[in-house]
Motif scaffolding. Structure first.
Motif, PDB file in Angstrom:
ATOM      1  N   LEU A 184       0.855  -1.176   0.000  1.00 31.46           N
ATOM      2  CA  LEU A 184       0.000   0.000   0.000  1.00 31.46           C
ATOM      3  C   LEU A 184       0.895   1.231   0.000  1.00 31.46           C
ATOM      4  O   LEU A 184       1.821   1.340   0.805  1.00 31.46           O
ATOM      5  CB  LEU A 184      -0.900   0.032   1.233  1.00 31.46           C
ATOM      6  N   TYR A 185       0.620   2.146  -0.897  1.00 32.85           N
ATOM      7  CA  TYR A 185       1.395   3.379  -1.049  1.00 32.85           C
ATOM      8  C   TYR A 185       0.450   4.528  -0.711  1.00 32.85           C
ATOM      9  O   TYR A 185      -0.597   4.679  -1.324  1.00 32.85           O
ATOM     10  CB  TYR A 185       1.876   3.452  -2.496  1.00 32.85           C
ATOM     11  N   ILE A 186       0.826   5.325   0.258  1.00 30.88           N
ATOM     12  CA  ILE A 186       0.075   6.534   0.590  1.00 30.88           C
ATOM     13  C   ILE A 186       0.911   7.706   0.111  1.00 30.88           C
ATOM     14  O   ILE A 186       2.059   7.863   0.518  1.00 30.88           O
ATOM     15  CB  ILE A 186      -0.177   6.645   2.104  1.00 30.88           C
ATOM     16  N   GLY A 187       0.346   8.508  -0.780  1.00 33.26           N
ATOM     17  CA  GLY A 187       1.111   9.612  -1.346  1.00 33.26           C
ATOM     18  C   GLY A 187       0.250  10.820  -1.595  1.00 33.26           C
ATOM     19  O   GLY A 187      -0.977  10.757  -1.538  1.00 33.26           O
ATOM     20  N   ASP A 188       0.926  11.933  -1.894  1.00 35.79           N
ATOM     21  CA  ASP A 188       0.190  13.186  -2.086  1.00 35.79           C
ATOM     22  C   ASP A 188       0.548  13.909  -3.379  1.00 35.79           C
ATOM     23  O   ASP A 188       0.181  15.061  -3.565  1.00 35.79           O
ATOM     24  CB  ASP A 188       0.397  14.118  -0.896  1.00 35.79           C
ATOM     25  N   SER A 189       1.242  13.216  -4.284  1.00 37.90           N
ATOM     26  CA  SER A 189       1.618  13.887  -5.533  1.00 37.90           C
ATOM     27  C   SER A 189       1.273  13.012  -6.731  1.00 37.90           C
ATOM     28  O   SER A 189       1.167  11.786  -6.604  1.00 37.90           O
ATOM     29  CB  SER A 189       3.122  14.197  -5.539  1.00 37.90           C
ATOM     30  N   PRO A 190       1.123  13.630  -7.883  1.00 43.30           N
ATOM     31  CA  PRO A 190       0.892  12.836  -9.098  1.00 43.30           C
ATOM     32  C   PRO A 190       2.023  11.833  -9.349  1.00 43.30           C
ATOM     33  O   PRO A 190       1.771  10.729  -9.830  1.00 43.30           O
ATOM     34  CB  PRO A 190       0.830  13.889 -10.209  1.00 43.30           C
ATOM     35  N   GLU A 191       3.251  12.197  -9.002  1.00 44.59           N
ATOM     36  CA  GLU A 191       4.378  11.283  -9.193  1.00 44.59           C
ATOM     37  C   GLU A 191       4.234  10.046  -8.304  1.00 44.59           C
ATOM     38  O   GLU A 191       4.576   8.939  -8.723  1.00 44.59           O
ATOM     39  CB  GLU A 191       5.706  11.994  -8.899  1.00 44.59           C
ATOM     40  N   ASP A 192       3.725  10.243  -7.088  1.00 42.52           N
ATOM     41  CA  ASP A 192       3.471   9.099  -6.207  1.00 42.52           C
ATOM     42  C   ASP A 192       2.435   8.176  -6.841  1.00 42.52           C
ATOM     43  O   ASP A 192       2.613   6.958  -6.904  1.00 42.52           O
ATOM     44  CB  ASP A 192       2.948   9.572  -4.845  1.00 42.52           C
ATOM     45  N   GLN A 193       1.343   8.768  -7.299  1.00 38.29           N
ATOM     46  CA  GLN A 193       0.265   7.989  -7.900  1.00 38.29           C
ATOM     47  C   GLN A 193       0.748   7.256  -9.153  1.00 38.29           C
ATOM     48  O   GLN A 193       0.443   6.079  -9.350  1.00 38.29           O
ATOM     49  CB  GLN A 193      -0.916   8.903  -8.232  1.00 38.29           C
ATOM     50  N   GLN A 194       1.533   7.927  -9.973  1.00 41.26           N
ATOM     51  CA  GLN A 194       2.042   7.305 -11.200  1.00 41.26           C
ATOM     52  C   GLN A 194       2.960   6.130 -10.889  1.00 41.26           C
ATOM     53  O   GLN A 194       2.890   5.085 -11.547  1.00 41.26           O
ATOM     54  CB  GLN A 194       2.768   8.344 -12.052  1.00 41.26           C
ATOM     55  N   ALA A 195       3.827   6.280  -9.887  1.00 44.71           N
ATOM     56  CA  ALA A 195       4.729   5.179  -9.517  1.00 44.71           C
ATOM     57  C   ALA A 195       3.928   3.979  -9.029  1.00 44.71           C
ATOM     58  O   ALA A 195       4.207   2.837  -9.411  1.00 44.71           O
ATOM     59  CB  ALA A 195       5.722   5.644  -8.451  1.00 44.71           C
ATOM     60  N   ALA A 196       2.922   4.227  -8.195  1.00 40.87           N
ATOM     61  CA  ALA A 196       2.085   3.135  -7.689  1.00 40.87           C
ATOM     62  C   ALA A 196       1.339   2.446  -8.829  1.00 40.87           C
ATOM     63  O   ALA A 196       1.301   1.213  -8.894  1.00 40.87           O
ATOM     64  CB  ALA A 196       1.099   3.674  -6.649  1.00 40.87           C
ATOM     65  N   GLU A 197       0.748   3.226  -9.711  1.00 42.26           N
ATOM     66  CA  GLU A 197       0.017   2.645 -10.842  1.00 42.26           C
ATOM     67  C   GLU A 197       0.941   1.843 -11.752  1.00 42.26           C
ATOM     68  O   GLU A 197       0.589   0.756 -12.193  1.00 42.26           O
ATOM     69  CB  GLU A 197      -0.679   3.748 -11.643  1.00 42.26           C
TER      70      GLU A 197
END
Length: 182
Positions: free
Chosen positions: A131-144
């Motif tokens: 589970l990745y909790i993030g607050d930036s588009p870069e976080d979301q992109q890495a998780a996806e």
């Protein structure tokens, strides 16, 4: 150089994962068109680092984060992955008293995808077990990209909320985790 502020802030947010020294290199060499000014690049990088490090040390925690960290402590292998330079990140988490919550801390220079691949290998887990909790588009992109479950923490950065849950604080993130992951 206030006349460049809007353009630089836009470029900064579009290149959030870029190391700050490289951001200042772009500003000095490409925007100001100054060559051979490594001294200015270093001066701006150092000044920015000092200001932001102290601001992060002094700012209040995100609502609910201390409770959340206590809740997951000892239950999950927890890692901190940040675009903040490693030496500053180490100092910040030490001064803020949160180092004890993280198995490891990774700061810039960083490639978030590679770091999560390293964590998966070390923990011997698959992406869909994380589970990745993030607050930036870069976080979301890495998780996806890796297929890691992602929860967004609302910030001044826009996340794609069509596919994920986004919460304003860690009380709500904790509630989500208790409901769906425990």
């Amino acid at each position: 150089w206030p006349e460049y502020q809007d353009a630089m802030m836009h470029w900064h947010f579009d290149h959030n994962s870029t190391e700050r020294q490289e951001k200042f290199r772009y500003f000095v060499e490409d925007v100001l068109a100054l060559t051979s000014r490594e001294d200015l690049i270093q001066e701006l990088t150092t000044k920015f680092g000092n200001i932001t490090r102290q601001a992060v040390i002094d700012c209040p925690f995100v609502k609910g984060v201390q409770d959340f960290l206590e809740f997951i402590k000892g239950k999950l292998a927890t890692y901190l992955v940040s675009a903040t330079p490693q030496s500053e990140l180490n100092e910040i988490i030490e001064v803020r008293g949160i180092k004890k919550y993280f198995k490891a801390v990774y700061g810039a220079p960083i490639d978030k995808v590679k770091i999560f691949e390293k964590i998966m290998a070390f923990e011997k887990v698959l992406a869909d077990q994380m589970l990745y909790i993030g607050d930036s588009p870069e976080d979301q992109q890495a998780a996806e990209y890796l297929g890691i479950h992602f929860i967004g923490r609302q910030s001044d950065r826009s996340l794609n909320n069509e596919k994920i849950n986004i919460y304003p604080d860690f009380f709500k993130i904790k509630n989500h985790i208790q409901k769906y992951f425990t």
